[in-house]
Scaffold this motif. Structure first.
Motif, PDB file in Angstrom:
ATOM      1  N   LEU A 141       3.599   9.280  -9.145  1.00  0.00           N
ATOM      2  CA  LEU A 141       3.595   9.713  -7.743  1.00  0.00           C
ATOM      3  C   LEU A 141       4.813   9.157  -6.991  1.00  0.00           C
ATOM      4  O   LEU A 141       5.531   9.911  -6.317  1.00  0.00           O
ATOM      5  N   CYS A 196       1.873  21.809  -5.963  1.00  0.00           N
ATOM      6  CA  CYS A 196       2.612  21.193  -4.858  1.00  0.00           C
ATOM      7  C   CYS A 196       2.432  21.965  -3.553  1.00  0.00           C
ATOM      8  O   CYS A 196       2.590  21.395  -2.463  1.00  0.00           O
ATOM      9  N   CYS A 199      -0.109  20.300  -1.455  1.00  0.00           N
ATOM     10  CA  CYS A 199      -0.028  18.833  -1.405  1.00  0.00           C
ATOM     11  C   CYS A 199       0.354  18.344  -0.010  1.00  0.00           C
ATOM     12  O   CYS A 199       1.364  18.788   0.551  1.00  0.00           O
TER      13      CYS A 199
HETATM   14  S1  SF4 Z   1       4.557  17.693  -3.749  1.00  0.00           S
HETATM   15 FE1  SF4 Z   1       2.781  16.400  -4.099  1.00  0.00          FE
HETATM   16  S2  SF4 Z   1       1.941  17.082  -6.049  1.00  0.00           S
HETATM   17 FE2  SF4 Z   1       4.018  17.902  -5.890  1.00  0.00          FE
HETATM   18  S3  SF4 Z   1       5.277  16.383  -6.937  1.00  0.00           S
HETATM   19 FE3  SF4 Z   1       5.293  15.867  -4.763  1.00  0.00          FE
HETATM   20  S4  SF4 Z   1       3.636  14.409  -4.523  1.00  0.00           S
HETATM   21 FE4  SF4 Z   1       3.324  15.383  -6.487  1.00  0.00          FE
END
Ligand code: SF4
Length: 353
Positions: A141, A196, A199
């Protein structure tokens, strides 16, 4: 609270899984769950957590348990050093700390089988101390959101990620922050193809904006995997079978398998029966019958691939003289009373004695 922490906590409150160890602040139960969950999936670990927490409701109950019983209950989870450390630590907490888990991070870290990640989890979940958890999910992350390309398996990487994680932690709610970051990494920022578009961190995520999600995190080394070839000798007569207790400095320390001839490569049946190792192993017993030869079983461990074949040998005479000192002869129906590796369990399910 910073923006990052605020977003993951808010996501966590809406999306968290209801897991039994999240409804407690008892350091014993938190420690138990964390040891079980090291290298184990949540769905598999759940059954073991409930079993252990039910059989041993306090650390003192676990400390008093018979070691063979603990190992047997752990059977199927793998990485058995965890079970040995679990039992050893329960005795230390029970005696040295009189049954109360230490609250201080360094003291928690001093317990057997407890690394930095587990110590931070216990300190923050049970005692609300501001120590950031940094595991594979957190590395992934943070490397994606903050665009960190330092390899996560390097000393420099470990330092860098650890420092950042501790800067980001919500000092007022470290336990909640840690729960949130772990769950977020595991459920939302998944290793492959995370969604994403939904997210809550996408507006601040480096990897998302630069379209390099699949390239992060960076690892420098590949784990070397060693291939091993096990030829198990299942020595039996009408009522008994021989088991071998495995020693230290190898896999499955203290678990039981069968007497074993390890070869440097995979052998055909013919090659094996002609090998010097087999002939010298069976030399003291001139009469025996090869009852069956199994197909090859492949068993994968973190650093080893085991290719195993089982030779079931029916003996008319006593086979005690064939056995190494570490072996025992037991009634066939008692095999499942012993802690055995998953590979052996699988074979016995396919071919009961
Ligand atoms: S947008 Fe969210 S899910 Fe996508 S790579 Fe970044 S932190 Fe991870």
């Amino acid at each position: 609270m910073n923006n990052f922490s605020e977003k993951i906590i808010s996501w966590y409150k809406q999306n968290k899984r209801d897991l039994p160890w999240r409804n407690t602040q008892d350091p014993y139960l938190i420690w138990l769950s964390e040891i079980i969950l090291q290298q184990t999936r949540v769905d598999q670990g759940m059954e073991y957590y409930l079993k252990f927490a039910g059989a041993f409701p306090t650390v003192k109950h676990l400390a008093k348990a018979d070691n063979e019983k603990v190992m047997k209950m752990w059977q199927g989870l793998g990485y058995y050093s965890r079970a040995r450390n679990l039992h050893a630590t329960s005795k230390i907490v029970s005696e040295k700390y009189k049954g109360s888990f230490p609250e201080n991070y360094q003291n928690i870290l001093g317990l057997k089988g407890v690394g930095e990640y587990t110590a931070a989890a216990i300190a923050s979940f049970a005692f609300n101390k501001p120590h950031a958890v940094v595991d594979g999910n957190v590395y992934r992350l943070l490397s994606r959101v903050f665009g960190i390309e330092t390899p996560i398996d390097s000393t420099q990487g470990k330092k860098e990620f650890n420092t950042l994680a501790n800067e980001l932690i919500d000092k007022k709610n470290p336990g909640l922050h840690n729960q949130s970051i772990m769950e977020f990494g595991s459920m939302q920022c998944k290793p492959a193809s995370p969604d994403c578009s939904v997210c809550p961190l996408n507006s601040m995520c480096f990897a998302y904006s630069k379209k390099c999600v699949s390239e992060l995190p960076v690892k420098s080394k590949k784990t070397k995997v060693r291939n091993r070839y096990f030829n198990y000798i299942v020595l039996r007569n009408k009522s008994s079978v021989a088991l071998n207790k495995r020693g230290e400095k190898d896999i499955w320390n203290n678990l039981y398998d069968f007497p074993l001839i390890e070869s440097t490569k995979e052998l055909t049946e013919e090659q094996f029966l002609k090998s010097a190792d087999w002939r010298s192993f069976m030399e003291p017993l001139p009469e025996y019958t090869v009852r069956s030869v199994s197909s090859n079983y492949k068993h994968t461990l973190s650093h080893q691939k085991i290719y195993a074949r089982f030779w079931e040998i029916e003996c008319n005479r006593s086979f005690e003289k064939l056995l190494p000192e570490s072996a025992i002869i037991i009634p066939k129906q008692k095999v499942q009373d012993y802690a055995i590796p998953r590979l052996i369990d699988k074979y016995l399910k396919d071919r009961p004695l």
